[in-house]
Design a protein around this motif. Structure first.
Motif, PDB file in Angstrom:
ATOM      1  N   ILE A 147      -2.758 -20.183  -5.817  1.00 39.19           N
ATOM      2  CA  ILE A 147      -2.195 -19.717  -4.541  1.00 39.19           C
ATOM      3  C   ILE A 147      -2.362 -20.805  -3.301  1.00 39.19           C
ATOM      4  CG2 ILE A 147      -2.493 -17.877  -2.557  1.00 39.19           C
ATOM      5  CD1 ILE A 147      -2.954 -15.914  -4.803  1.00 39.19           C
ATOM      6  N   ARG A 148      -3.632 -21.374  -3.404  1.00 39.01           N
ATOM      7  CA  ARG A 148      -3.820 -22.499  -2.221  1.00 39.01           C
ATOM      8  C   ARG A 148      -3.030 -23.555  -2.615  1.00 39.01           C
ATOM      9  NH1 ARG A 148      -8.042 -26.797  -3.840  1.00 39.01           N
ATOM     10  NH2 ARG A 148      -6.189 -27.549  -4.241  1.00 39.01           N
ATOM     11  N   ASN A 149      -2.714 -23.926  -3.670  1.00 37.46           N
ATOM     12  CA  ASN A 149      -1.793 -25.160  -4.005  1.00 37.46           C
ATOM     13  C   ASN A 149      -0.415 -24.708  -3.499  1.00 37.46           C
ATOM     14  OD1 ASN A 149      -3.612 -26.967  -5.032  1.00 37.46           O
ATOM     15  ND2 ASN A 149      -3.141 -26.130  -7.022  1.00 37.46           N
ATOM     16  N   ILE A 150       0.103 -23.499  -3.776  1.00 36.44           N
ATOM     17  CA  ILE A 150       1.578 -23.101  -3.142  1.00 36.44           C
ATOM     18  C   ILE A 150       1.397 -23.238  -1.565  1.00 36.44           C
ATOM     19  CG2 ILE A 150       2.850 -21.275  -3.144  1.00 36.44           C
ATOM     20  CD1 ILE A 150       1.979 -20.357  -5.899  1.00 36.44           C
ATOM     21  N   ALA A 151       0.499 -22.758  -1.310  1.00 40.24           N
ATOM     22  CA  ALA A 151       0.505 -22.498   0.432  1.00 40.24           C
ATOM     23  C   ALA A 151       0.418 -23.881   1.042  1.00 40.24           C
ATOM     24  CB  ALA A 151      -0.911 -21.806   0.685  1.00 40.24           C
ATOM     25  N   GLU A 152      -0.427 -24.854   0.510  1.00 41.08           N
ATOM     26  CA  GLU A 152      -0.542 -26.313   0.967  1.00 41.08           C
ATOM     27  C   GLU A 152       0.982 -26.930   1.194  1.00 41.08           C
ATOM     28  OE1 GLU A 152      -5.193 -26.721   0.244  1.00 41.08           O
ATOM     29  OE2 GLU A 152      -3.798 -27.844  -1.061  1.00 41.08           O
ATOM     30  N   HIS A 153       1.834 -26.882   0.128  1.00 38.40           N
ATOM     31  CA  HIS A 153       2.693 -27.817  -0.236  1.00 38.40           C
ATOM     32  C   HIS A 153       4.132 -27.437  -0.596  1.00 38.40           C
ATOM     33  CE1 HIS A 153       0.295 -31.375   1.315  1.00 38.40           C
ATOM     34  NE2 HIS A 153      -0.662 -31.002   0.221  1.00 38.40           N
ATOM     35  N   SER A 154       4.075 -26.250  -0.844  1.00 42.46           N
ATOM     36  CA  SER A 154       5.625 -25.927  -1.391  1.00 42.46           C
ATOM     37  C   SER A 154       6.494 -25.320  -0.522  1.00 42.46           C
ATOM     38  CB  SER A 154       5.130 -24.464  -2.399  1.00 42.46           C
ATOM     39  OG  SER A 154       4.821 -23.415  -1.652  1.00 42.46           O
ATOM     40  N   VAL A 155       7.742 -25.449  -0.573  1.00 43.91           N
ATOM     41  CA  VAL A 155       8.844 -24.997  -0.084  1.00 43.91           C
ATOM     42  C   VAL A 155       8.698 -25.632   1.495  1.00 43.91           C
ATOM     43  CG1 VAL A 155      10.538 -23.300   0.664  1.00 43.91           C
ATOM     44  CG2 VAL A 155       8.608 -22.919  -1.167  1.00 43.91           C
ATOM     45  N   LEU A 156       8.487 -26.937   1.642  1.00 42.06           N
ATOM     46  CA  LEU A 156       8.425 -27.709   2.900  1.00 42.06           C
ATOM     47  C   LEU A 156       9.756 -28.305   3.432  1.00 42.06           C
ATOM     48  CD1 LEU A 156       4.972 -29.185   2.721  1.00 42.06           C
ATOM     49  CD2 LEU A 156       5.513 -27.445   4.274  1.00 42.06           C
ATOM     50  N   PRO A 157      10.302 -28.419   4.502  1.00 43.33           N
ATOM     51  CA  PRO A 157      11.302 -29.247   4.908  1.00 43.33           C
ATOM     52  C   PRO A 157      11.187 -30.766   4.410  1.00 43.33           C
ATOM     53  CG  PRO A 157      10.125 -28.745   7.097  1.00 43.33           C
ATOM     54  CD  PRO A 157       9.457 -28.035   5.878  1.00 43.33           C
ATOM     55  N   GLU A 158      12.392 -31.378   4.245  1.00 45.44           N
ATOM     56  CA  GLU A 158      12.506 -32.552   3.813  1.00 45.44           C
ATOM     57  C   GLU A 158      12.538 -33.377   5.135  1.00 45.44           C
ATOM     58  OE1 GLU A 158      15.628 -33.243   1.123  1.00 45.44           O
ATOM     59  OE2 GLU A 158      14.851 -31.922  -0.403  1.00 45.44           O
ATOM     60  N   ASP A 159      12.248 -34.662   4.851  1.00 45.90           N
ATOM     61  CA  ASP A 159      12.088 -35.728   6.093  1.00 45.90           C
ATOM     62  C   ASP A 159      11.712 -35.470   7.315  1.00 45.90           C
ATOM     63  OD1 ASP A 159      13.503 -37.020   4.046  1.00 45.90           O
ATOM     64  OD2 ASP A 159      15.639 -36.746   4.637  1.00 45.90           O
ATOM     65  N   ASN A 160      10.416 -34.715   7.122  1.00 42.33           N
ATOM     66  CA  ASN A 160      10.017 -34.315   8.428  1.00 42.33           C
ATOM     67  C   ASN A 160       8.379 -34.985   8.517  1.00 42.33           C
ATOM     68  OD1 ASN A 160       8.585 -33.000  10.628  1.00 42.33           O
ATOM     69  ND2 ASN A 160       9.937 -31.555  10.664  1.00 42.33           N
ATOM     70  N   PRO A 161       8.127 -35.919   8.971  1.00 47.52           N
ATOM     71  CA  PRO A 161       6.811 -36.354   8.819  1.00 47.52           C
ATOM     72  C   PRO A 161       5.823 -35.392   9.367  1.00 47.52           C
ATOM     73  CG  PRO A 161       7.980 -37.604  10.567  1.00 47.52           C
ATOM     74  CD  PRO A 161       8.952 -36.718   9.789  1.00 47.52           C
ATOM     75  N   TRP A 162       6.181 -34.472  10.045  1.00 47.19           N
ATOM     76  CA  TRP A 162       4.993 -33.562  10.758  1.00 47.19           C
ATOM     77  C   TRP A 162       4.752 -32.496   9.916  1.00 47.19           C
ATOM     78  CZ3 TRP A 162       2.414 -33.853  15.094  1.00 47.19           C
ATOM     79  CH2 TRP A 162       2.977 -34.653  16.120  1.00 47.19           C
ATOM     80  N   ARG A 163       5.742 -32.341   8.572  1.00 47.10           N
ATOM     81  CA  ARG A 163       5.371 -31.177   8.028  1.00 47.10           C
ATOM     82  C   ARG A 163       5.517 -31.715   6.515  1.00 47.10           C
ATOM     83  NH1 ARG A 163       8.856 -26.211  10.660  1.00 47.10           N
ATOM     84  NH2 ARG A 163       8.093 -26.769  12.742  1.00 47.10           N
ATOM     85  N   VAL A 164       4.122 -32.371   6.066  1.00 48.75           N
ATOM     86  CA  VAL A 164       4.139 -32.761   4.738  1.00 48.75           C
ATOM     87  C   VAL A 164       3.182 -31.745   3.975  1.00 48.75           C
ATOM     88  CG1 VAL A 164       4.613 -35.023   5.194  1.00 48.75           C
ATOM     89  CG2 VAL A 164       2.035 -34.345   5.442  1.00 48.75           C
ATOM     90  N   ALA A 165       2.442 -30.778   5.031  1.00 50.49           N
ATOM     91  CA  ALA A 165       1.601 -29.821   4.456  1.00 50.49           C
ATOM     92  C   ALA A 165       1.658 -28.631   5.520  1.00 50.49           C
ATOM     93  CB  ALA A 165       0.177 -30.382   4.353  1.00 50.49           C
ATOM     94  N   ARG A 166       1.240 -27.435   4.897  1.00 52.31           N
ATOM     95  CA  ARG A 166       1.394 -26.062   5.731  1.00 52.31           C
ATOM     96  C   ARG A 166      -0.067 -25.818   6.198  1.00 52.31           C
ATOM     97  NH1 ARG A 166       3.862 -23.778   2.244  1.00 52.31           N
ATOM     98  NH2 ARG A 166       5.945 -23.826   3.150  1.00 52.31           N
ATOM     99  N   THR A 167      -0.108 -25.269   7.324  1.00 53.58           N
ATOM    100  CA  THR A 167      -1.500 -24.571   7.756  1.00 53.58           C
ATOM    101  C   THR A 167      -0.968 -22.896   7.695  1.00 53.58           C
ATOM    102  OG1 THR A 167      -2.441 -25.909   9.220  1.00 53.58           O
ATOM    103  CG2 THR A 167      -2.694 -23.705   9.726  1.00 53.58           C
ATOM    104  N   THR A 168      -2.006 -22.159   6.979  1.00 58.16           N
ATOM    105  CA  THR A 168      -1.773 -20.617   6.852  1.00 58.16           C
ATOM    106  C   THR A 168      -2.769 -19.909   7.454  1.00 58.16           C
ATOM    107  OG1 THR A 168      -0.711 -21.150   4.785  1.00 58.16           O
ATOM    108  CG2 THR A 168      -1.290 -18.657   5.125  1.00 58.16           C
ATOM    109  N   TYR A 169      -2.453 -19.225   8.521  1.00 60.80           N
ATOM    110  CA  TYR A 169      -3.649 -18.493   9.056  1.00 60.80           C
ATOM    111  C   TYR A 169      -4.118 -17.526   8.218  1.00 60.80           C
ATOM    112  CZ  TYR A 169      -1.846 -20.262  13.748  1.00 60.80           C
ATOM    113  OH  TYR A 169      -1.445 -21.053  14.579  1.00 60.80           O
ATOM    114  N   ALA A 170      -5.228 -17.411   8.262  1.00 65.10           N
ATOM    115  CA  ALA A 170      -6.218 -16.416   7.132  1.00 65.10           C
ATOM    116  C   ALA A 170      -7.131 -15.549   7.884  1.00 65.10           C
ATOM    117  CB  ALA A 170      -7.129 -17.314   6.278  1.00 65.10           C
TER     118      ALA A 170
END
Length: 327
Positions: free
Chosen positions: A241-264
């Protein structure tokens, strides 16, 4: 200590041409003093996190010792599995040099109190992980396979989680680990034995010590039930679940969005996202920021009005709906 790339306040992005094009320079948004504040490291904070992690594990084992019943055992498996993830996160912190100001102490803490107990090793992980930071979300990212399968169906995601929770994933990984530790089959027996000891000797020693301590306390059966079982089941599920949250389904070609923050929420921090691991976008923004200052960095970016550039989800359930949007 070796550090992750881009510690000068830059981050790499996916699929963009040159190295210069693949970087966001945070020094354009944060002052030198602000960067120094969020990068400041405290050895006592590092030791405190390790003590908290092991203290939680000990408390759950004590709970089962005092009130042994299916409910306390199930709760202990979940919490201990989450703290085993916590040890992996603290090993990751050690790989970035964040557990202590002194490099040798940082490595010692990371190896003996975080990595070895869960059967892994910091230095090998660091070499692998720095490649992830250098090439996140590109074809050269060694972790790309962890997110490439998403989005998927909810049925597929549930199958994956069921394999995790029933121990299938964990047993498969440990079998591969033990076989790999012996080296190639054409090597001499002595060479293979030496390689096995080099690769797994210390993790096995630490686990033997843990078994010995529990045996002396009169609870040897806690080791298979409350250490090995969580490691093979709940730890696998929450790691996925942590791996999915960090990097899955991210927009392409956006250097700001290579990883995701998830409020917990508090429950999610207890069972899914210990030690600020949910602030993963900030971690990729500046990998030298210790985990206990990532929330502060997030708030700082928000005051600058640039948090909107980041990939953020309001919670893990919302994130899973994006990763598995259809049946």
């Amino acid at each position: 200590m070796n550090e992750a790339p881009d510690d000068n306040g830059t981050t790499s992005g996916p699929g963009i041409g040159s190295d210069a094009e693949r970087r966001v320079n945070l020094t354009r948004y944060l002052t030198r003093d602000e960067i120094e504040q969020v990068r400041a490291r405290s050895t006592w904070r590092g030791i405190g996190m390790i003590a908290h992690c092991w203290g939680t594990i000990a408390a759950m084992m004590a709970l089962v010792a005092w009130f042994p019943n299916p409910m306390t055992i199930l709760l202990a498996i979940m919490v201990i599995g989450s703290r085993q993830l916590g040890l992996a996160i603290l090993m990751h912190e050690g790989a970035h040099g964040g557990l202590a100001g002194n490099g040798k102490l940082n490595l010692w803490l990371s190896q003996w109190f975080c990595a070895y107990p869960i059967g892994t090793e910091t230095l090998g992980y660091r070499r692998y992980h720095l490649q992830h930071h250098a090439h996140a979300q590109t074809a050269r990212d060694p972790d790309l396979s962890l997110s490439a399968a998403f989005p998927t169906t909810r049925t597929s995601l549930m199958r994956k989680l069921m394999r995790d929770l029933t121990g299938q994933t964990g047993l498969k990984q440990r079998k591969a680990q033990f076989i790999g530790a012996f080296g190639a089959s054409d090597m001499r027996v002595r060479e293979r034995s030496a390689m096995f000891i080099t690769r797994l000797g210390r993790p096995l020693l630490v686990n033997a010590l843990l078994l010995a301590v529990l045996s002396v306390a009169g609870f040897w059966w806690f080791y298979p039930l409350l250490w090995v079982l969580p490691l093979l089941t709940w730890f696998q599920a929450v790691t996925r679940i942590r791996n999915i949250a960090e990097h899955s389904v991210l927009p392409e070609d956006n250097p700001w969005r290579v990883a995701r923050t998830t409020y917990a929420s508090r429950i999610e921090r207890a069972l899914l996202a210990p030690y600020w691991v949910n602030y993963h976008a900030e971690h990729h923004m500046m990998a030298s920021v210790p985990c206990y200052r990532l929330e502060r960095m997030h708030k700082l970016l928000r005051t600058k009005g640039i948090d909107g550039k980041l990939e953020i989800k309001p919670g893990y359930l919302a994130m899973l709906r994006v990763a598995a949007p259809r049946r």
